[in-house]
Design a protein around this motif. Structure first.
Motif: not given
Length: 539
Positions: A507-532
């Protein structure tokens, strides 16, 4: 500066009761968010994140505080420089095949207001290339021969050989430190305690404070030269228990969370909450059944069963990996072709992994003399049953579920699998010393495919199964050195490894991140999750 610090302190003191008493959801405004993670960063300082401090949480926190010369872009391509975007360096040039020149952005400043200069870059590379300070970094930077400054804003990096990932090595591994604060500790492994406790960076967020075991608070850098973040305050809240993290999300006390833990029903539970949404992200995690090539009790001998490539191929053909992965991950993973996670760019263009073919598996085993002579349902040869032990750490629920499926599917072709569920330290010790038949391994990969040398080359540092094919080593060397056709060369590496079948890549797994709907322009960087995070905003 003093008044700004005072304002931050006042905000922090008002925030603490809500954070500790559970009233966080009501007290937060559009400029504050809470992120809950399994661990709390302890030493998020470049050149100090080695050994026990090499935790992912340290690097993810450092990515909020310290910029790189350039950042790996969304394509995740580490070959050449087209896949990178400017950060501390606004531009770069290549006068020859062994030299890179970076022009620093003169707008960049440290959080204390001092400009970032080439001296900071040279200072940090000197630390990073010193094996007495940062042995892992020094190894990654082994092909750099010098890093020098030409004035305040020009840095020249020279290499000992031409290869495709020169730019990646010069930018990804090192985040400059403020030499004006640390010059006295240039050759010391440990930096001053005051700096470690209150780091001064140049990134989008400034350090405010850490409450050990509870949270770390960051504040937006008002002078960030690439644009002040919309979210003013970020709290990284630590909760080691997965259920506790999910409850913080469900009660609104956290706005975002690290990867949802198994089983997949947890994802469904969070996605069903009206205030939450889930965001899938390619992950660096890859799991595989590793075949020991040597006798587990006498490493001078070949493994009595698994040294035969026909047996290894038969095991792979006997497994319905697609069905197993769907049942275990509910769509949040795929079956890789070769040892590649979803993070590695070289997976693009790969063929699909082979499906199940029990007829072919039995044919291969029969041809090698494995027949059920005594009618007990287990194949045997010369009185030896085709029986193997599959080891995995007791802490992994994913590997537990998959191991049971592997056991049943191999039983159907006459292979007996005994499962060994081991405590983490015991499992790691046995794996490290080659005391296993089949190890259910899992790896978190770097963005660079050159990391494949560690486990799949003859002299790789993590090649515990003693797989060795000089042809693979040669193909890897060619792929690392290639410029124009690096992708094709890496594909050749994957095809050869698949042909040798040193493992079954599950397997090569996918991360799944829950976020509150009040957050906008949400994007994650696979090499460092909170980078953006600097690009996010909130209602």
């Amino acid at each position: 500066m003093a008044s700004a610090t005072l304002r931050l302190a006042v905000c922090a003191s008002l925030f603490v009761p809500a954070l500790s008493a559970g009233g966080l959801a009501q007290s937060r405004d559009a400029k504050t968010i809470v992120i809950v993670t399994p661990q709390q960063a302890t030493v998020p300082i470049p050149t100090m994140m080695e050994g026990p401090q090499s935790a992912t949480t340290n690097q993810e926190m450092a990515d909020q505080l310290f910029l790189r010369l350039a950042e790996l872009g969304p394509s995740l391509v580490t070959s050449g420089d087209k896949g990178f975007v400017p950060r501390l360096a606004r531009s770069w040039s290549r006068p020859d095949s062994l030299t890179l020149i970076f022009e620093l952005d003169p707008r960049a400043k440290w959080h204390d207001g001092v400009p970032v200069t080439a001296a900071d870059v040279v200072f940090t590379f000197e630390r990073a290339r010193n094996p007495q300070i940062a042995p892992k970094l020094a190894g990654l930077l082994r092909h750099l021969t010098s890093v020098t400054a030409d004035g305040d804003h020009r840095v020249t990096v020279r290499f000992d050989r031409a290869y495709a990932e020169q730019f990646y090595d010069a930018t990804f591994h090192v985040q400059p430190l403020p030499s004006h604060l640390l010059a006295a500790a240039a050759s010391q492994p440990e930096l001053p305690h005051e700096f470690v406790a209150n780091p001064v960076g140049n990134g989008p967020y400034r350090w405010v404070r850490s409450v050990p075991g509870q949270f770390i608070e960051l504040a937006a850098n008002p002078d960030f030269f690439l644009g002040r973040p919309a979210i003013e305050h970020v709290f990284f809240r630590a909760a080691s228990d997965p259920e506790a993290r999910m409850n913080l999300m469900l009660t609104g006390e956290a706005d975002a969370m690290d990867n949802v833990p198994a089983p997949p029903s947890n994802i469904q539970r969070l996605a069903a909450a009206p205030d939450l949404r889930t965001v899938p992200v390619p992950s660096p995690v890859m799991g595989y059944l590793l075949f020991n090539q040597r006798d587990r009790t006498d490493h001078t001998k070949s493994h009595p069963i698994l040294s035969d490539p026909a047996v290894r191929r038969a095991i792979a053909l006997a497994l319905d990996r697609q069905t197993m992965v769907r049942a275990t991950f509910a769509g949040y993973a795929d079956v890789p072709y070769g040892p590649v996670s979803q993070l590695l760019w070289i997976r693009k263009g790969s063929p699909h992994a082979a499906g199940r073919d029990t007829v072919a598996a039995r044919r291969l085993l029969t041809a090698q003399g494995w027949v059920d002579h005594d009618g007990d349902g287990v194949l045997d040869r010369n009185g030896q049953p085709l029986a193997l032990t599959l080891s995995y750490p007791v802490t992994s629920e994913v590997r537990k579920q998959l191991s049971l499926l592997v056991q049943e599917q191999l039983r159907q072709v006459g292979i007996r699998i005994d499962i060994a569920r081991l405590d983490g330290p015991v499992w790691n010790e046995r794996r490290t010393h080659g005391d296993f038949d089949i190890d259910f391994s899992s790896v978190v990969q770097d963005p660079s495919p050159s990391g494949l040398t560690q486990a799949w080359s003859c002299t790789g540092g993590t090649n515990v199964a003693k797989y060795c094919n000089p042809k693979v080593d040669s193909l890897i060397d060619g792929a690392i050195a290639a410029y124009s056709d690096a992708g094709k060369r890496w594909q050749a590496v994957l095809r050869q490894i698949e042909a040798d079948q040193p493992a079954v890549f599950i397997y090569a797994s996918t991360y799944v991140f829950p976020v509150n709907r009040r957050l906008n322009r949400v994007s994650f960087h696979p090499a460092s999750i909170w980078l953006l995070l600097r690009e996010w905003s909130a209602k």
